[in-house]
Scaffold this motif. Structure first.
Motif, PDB file in Angstrom:
ATOM      1  N   UNK A   1       0.688  -1.107  -0.407  1.00 28.04           N
ATOM      2  CA  UNK A   1       0.122  -0.060   0.133  1.00 28.04           C
ATOM      3  C   UNK A   1       0.826   1.288  -0.045  1.00 28.04           C
ATOM      4  N   UNK A   2       0.188   2.307  -0.508  1.00 25.39           N
ATOM      5  CA  UNK A   2       0.907   3.445  -0.849  1.00 25.39           C
ATOM      6  C   UNK A   2       2.331   3.551  -1.680  1.00 25.39           C
ATOM      7  N   UNK A   3       2.413   2.625  -2.584  1.00 30.05           N
ATOM      8  CA  UNK A   3       3.348   2.650  -3.593  1.00 30.05           C
ATOM      9  C   UNK A   3       2.922   2.876  -4.845  1.00 30.05           C
ATOM     10  N   UNK A   4       3.607   3.871  -5.591  1.00 30.26           N
ATOM     11  CA  UNK A   4       3.223   4.241  -6.790  1.00 30.26           C
ATOM     12  C   UNK A   4       3.540   3.182  -7.633  1.00 30.26           C
ATOM     13  N   UNK A   5       2.403   2.712  -8.392  1.00 33.94           N
ATOM     14  CA  UNK A   5       2.563   1.705  -9.585  1.00 33.94           C
ATOM     15  C   UNK A   5       3.645   2.028 -10.409  1.00 33.94           C
ATOM     16  N   UNK A   6       3.841   3.479 -10.789  1.00 33.57           N
ATOM     17  CA  UNK A   6       5.054   3.691 -11.870  1.00 33.57           C
ATOM     18  C   UNK A   6       6.343   3.312 -11.304  1.00 33.57           C
ATOM     19  N   UNK A   7       6.491   3.478  -9.945  1.00 34.54           N
ATOM     20  CA  UNK A   7       7.759   3.238  -9.330  1.00 34.54           C
ATOM     21  C   UNK A   7       8.106   1.759  -9.062  1.00 34.54           C
ATOM     22  N   UNK A   8       7.133   0.612  -9.338  1.00 36.11           N
ATOM     23  CA  UNK A   8       7.264  -0.765  -9.091  1.00 36.11           C
ATOM     24  C   UNK A   8       8.031  -1.239 -10.395  1.00 36.11           C
ATOM     25  N   UNK A   9       8.861  -2.214 -10.032  1.00 35.79           N
ATOM     26  CA  UNK A   9       9.514  -2.924 -11.298  1.00 35.79           C
ATOM     27  C   UNK A   9       9.580  -4.313 -10.707  1.00 35.79           C
TER      28      UNK A   9
ATOM     29  N   UNK B   1       8.431   3.323  -1.789  1.00 36.05           N
ATOM     30  CA  UNK B   1       7.437   4.126  -1.350  1.00 36.05           C
ATOM     31  C   UNK B   1       7.712   5.482  -0.469  1.00 36.05           C
ATOM     32  N   UNK B   2       7.393   6.303  -0.834  1.00 35.50           N
ATOM     33  CA  UNK B   2       7.630   7.742  -0.477  1.00 35.50           C
ATOM     34  C   UNK B   2       6.844   7.992   0.862  1.00 35.50           C
ATOM     35  N   UNK B   3       7.180   9.261   1.217  1.00 38.24           N
ATOM     36  CA  UNK B   3       6.747   9.712   2.582  1.00 38.24           C
ATOM     37  C   UNK B   3       5.412  10.257   2.183  1.00 38.24           C
ATOM     38  N   UNK B   4       4.475   9.669   2.926  1.00 37.61           N
ATOM     39  CA  UNK B   4       3.098  10.269   2.461  1.00 37.61           C
ATOM     40  C   UNK B   4       2.992  11.880   3.004  1.00 37.61           C
ATOM     41  N   UNK B   5       3.733  12.090   3.903  1.00 38.75           N
ATOM     42  CA  UNK B   5       3.578  13.740   4.540  1.00 38.75           C
ATOM     43  C   UNK B   5       4.665  14.647   3.538  1.00 38.75           C
ATOM     44  N   UNK B   6       5.346  14.159   2.497  1.00 34.40           N
ATOM     45  CA  UNK B   6       6.518  14.780   1.876  1.00 34.40           C
ATOM     46  C   UNK B   6       5.752  16.344   1.351  1.00 34.40           C
ATOM     47  N   UNK B   7       4.654  16.481   1.037  1.00 32.25           N
ATOM     48  CA  UNK B   7       4.188  17.610   0.529  1.00 32.25           C
ATOM     49  C   UNK B   7       3.765  18.613   1.493  1.00 32.25           C
ATOM     50  N   UNK B   8       3.585  18.196   2.564  1.00 33.76           N
ATOM     51  CA  UNK B   8       3.076  18.825   3.805  1.00 33.76           C
ATOM     52  C   UNK B   8       4.141  19.860   4.443  1.00 33.76           C
ATOM     53  N   UNK B   9       3.968  21.037   4.878  1.00 40.01           N
ATOM     54  CA  UNK B   9       4.950  21.862   5.343  1.00 40.01           C
ATOM     55  C   UNK B   9       5.139  21.585   6.660  1.00 40.01           C
ATOM     56  N   UNK B  10       4.008  20.982   7.646  1.00 46.08           N
ATOM     57  CA  UNK B  10       4.490  20.946   8.960  1.00 46.08           C
ATOM     58  C   UNK B  10       5.052  19.462   9.142  1.00 46.08           C
ATOM     59  N   UNK B  11       6.234  19.470   9.872  1.00 43.57           N
ATOM     60  CA  UNK B  11       7.105  18.428  10.040  1.00 43.57           C
ATOM     61  C   UNK B  11       6.848  18.100  11.621  1.00 43.57           C
ATOM     62  N   UNK B  12       6.823  16.692  11.834  1.00 40.92           N
ATOM     63  CA  UNK B  12       6.513  15.850  13.132  1.00 40.92           C
ATOM     64  C   UNK B  12       7.829  15.726  13.690  1.00 40.92           C
TER      65      UNK B  12
ATOM     66  N   UNK C   1       7.219   2.054   6.663  1.00 44.81           N
ATOM     67  CA  UNK C   1       8.323   1.822   5.932  1.00 44.81           C
ATOM     68  C   UNK C   1       8.208   2.859   4.846  1.00 44.81           C
ATOM     69  N   UNK C   2       9.505   3.639   4.856  1.00 46.42           N
ATOM     70  CA  UNK C   2       9.710   4.612   3.696  1.00 46.42           C
ATOM     71  C   UNK C   2      10.762   4.415   3.038  1.00 46.42           C
ATOM     72  N   UNK C   3      10.907   4.273   1.873  1.00 40.50           N
ATOM     73  CA  UNK C   3      12.165   4.322   0.885  1.00 40.50           C
ATOM     74  C   UNK C   3      12.205   3.220   0.056  1.00 40.50           C
ATOM     75  N   UNK C   4      13.177   2.762  -0.430  1.00 44.74           N
ATOM     76  CA  UNK C   4      13.450   1.570  -1.664  1.00 44.74           C
ATOM     77  C   UNK C   4      13.519   0.244  -0.898  1.00 44.74           C
ATOM     78  N   UNK C   5      12.944  -0.666  -1.550  1.00 45.59           N
ATOM     79  CA  UNK C   5      12.638  -2.040  -1.098  1.00 45.59           C
ATOM     80  C   UNK C   5      12.973  -2.817  -2.273  1.00 45.59           C
ATOM     81  N   UNK C   6      13.348  -3.962  -1.980  1.00 45.25           N
ATOM     82  CA  UNK C   6      13.581  -5.306  -2.953  1.00 45.25           C
ATOM     83  C   UNK C   6      13.166  -6.523  -2.251  1.00 45.25           C
ATOM     84  N   UNK C   7      12.272  -7.358  -3.020  1.00 50.28           N
ATOM     85  CA  UNK C   7      12.120  -8.733  -2.576  1.00 50.28           C
ATOM     86  C   UNK C   7      12.198  -9.589  -3.397  1.00 50.28           C
ATOM     87  N   UNK C   8      13.039 -10.734  -3.303  1.00 46.56           N
ATOM     88  CA  UNK C   8      13.407 -11.645  -4.075  1.00 46.56           C
ATOM     89  C   UNK C   8      12.508 -13.057  -3.709  1.00 46.56           C
ATOM     90  N   UNK C   9      11.976 -13.617  -4.771  1.00 48.92           N
ATOM     91  CA  UNK C   9      11.348 -14.795  -4.549  1.00 48.92           C
ATOM     92  C   UNK C   9      11.659 -15.968  -5.370  1.00 48.92           C
TER      93      UNK C   9
END
Length: 146
Positions: free
Chosen positions: A59-67, A81-92, A100-108
């Motif tokens: 969930x939350x992965x842009x299909x264009x960024x899937x390989x 998978x990007x940060x869902x609050x990346x466009x927000x001005x307010x930082x927590x 999980x945020x960032x690059x991933x790779x799963x090998x089966x």
């Protein structure tokens, strides 16, 4: 003589039993769900008569960024998978961050009867469904008795 000893302190006995069980099963996961901590995306793998079905929950992965690729009997699912609050001005200042945020790779590893020429992939509602056809020689067939 047994290694198990039950004295008067029940909690210390349970603690000792737990340590003994942990040392006995130390290198093996206790269930399929505890196989690899933090593995992303989580997958379900199944089989039909005609294909091998893999559903990756991303969930939350842009299909264009899937390989999705297959090479030498290995299915690789990678992306970011990007940060869902990346466009927000307010930082927590997070106290706990479990998403999980960032690059991933799963090998089966695929079974030998998987046909790499018959692969389809579809991303819907956060689920990547990969269908890999089986080779004709591995499909069940009826044999007539003479």
């Amino acid at each position: 003589m047994s290694d198990l000893y039950f004295g008067t302190d029940l909690f210390s006995d349970f603690d000792r039993l737990q340590r003994q069980m942990a040392s006995l099963f130390g290198g093996f996961p206790s269930s399929i769900r505890s196989g690899r901590f933090g593995a992303f995306p989580q997958v379900n793998i199944g089989s039909t008569d005609d294909s091998i079905e893999i559903v990756a929950f991303a969930p939350g992965v842009d299909p264009a960024k899937l390989d999705v690729s297959i090479d030498k009997g290995l299915l690789t699912i990678s992306g970011e998978r990007g940060d869902r609050t990346a466009g927000s001005q307010r930082r927590h200042a997070y106290l706990c961050e479990e998403r999980f945020i960032g690059a991933f790779r799963r090998v089966i590893e695929l079974p030998q009867h998987a046909d790499p020429d018959k692969v389809t992939a579809q991303y819907t509602n956060g689920c990547l469904t990969v269908s890999i056809g089986k080779r004709e020689t591995s499909k069940p067939r009826a044999v007539t008795v003479q």
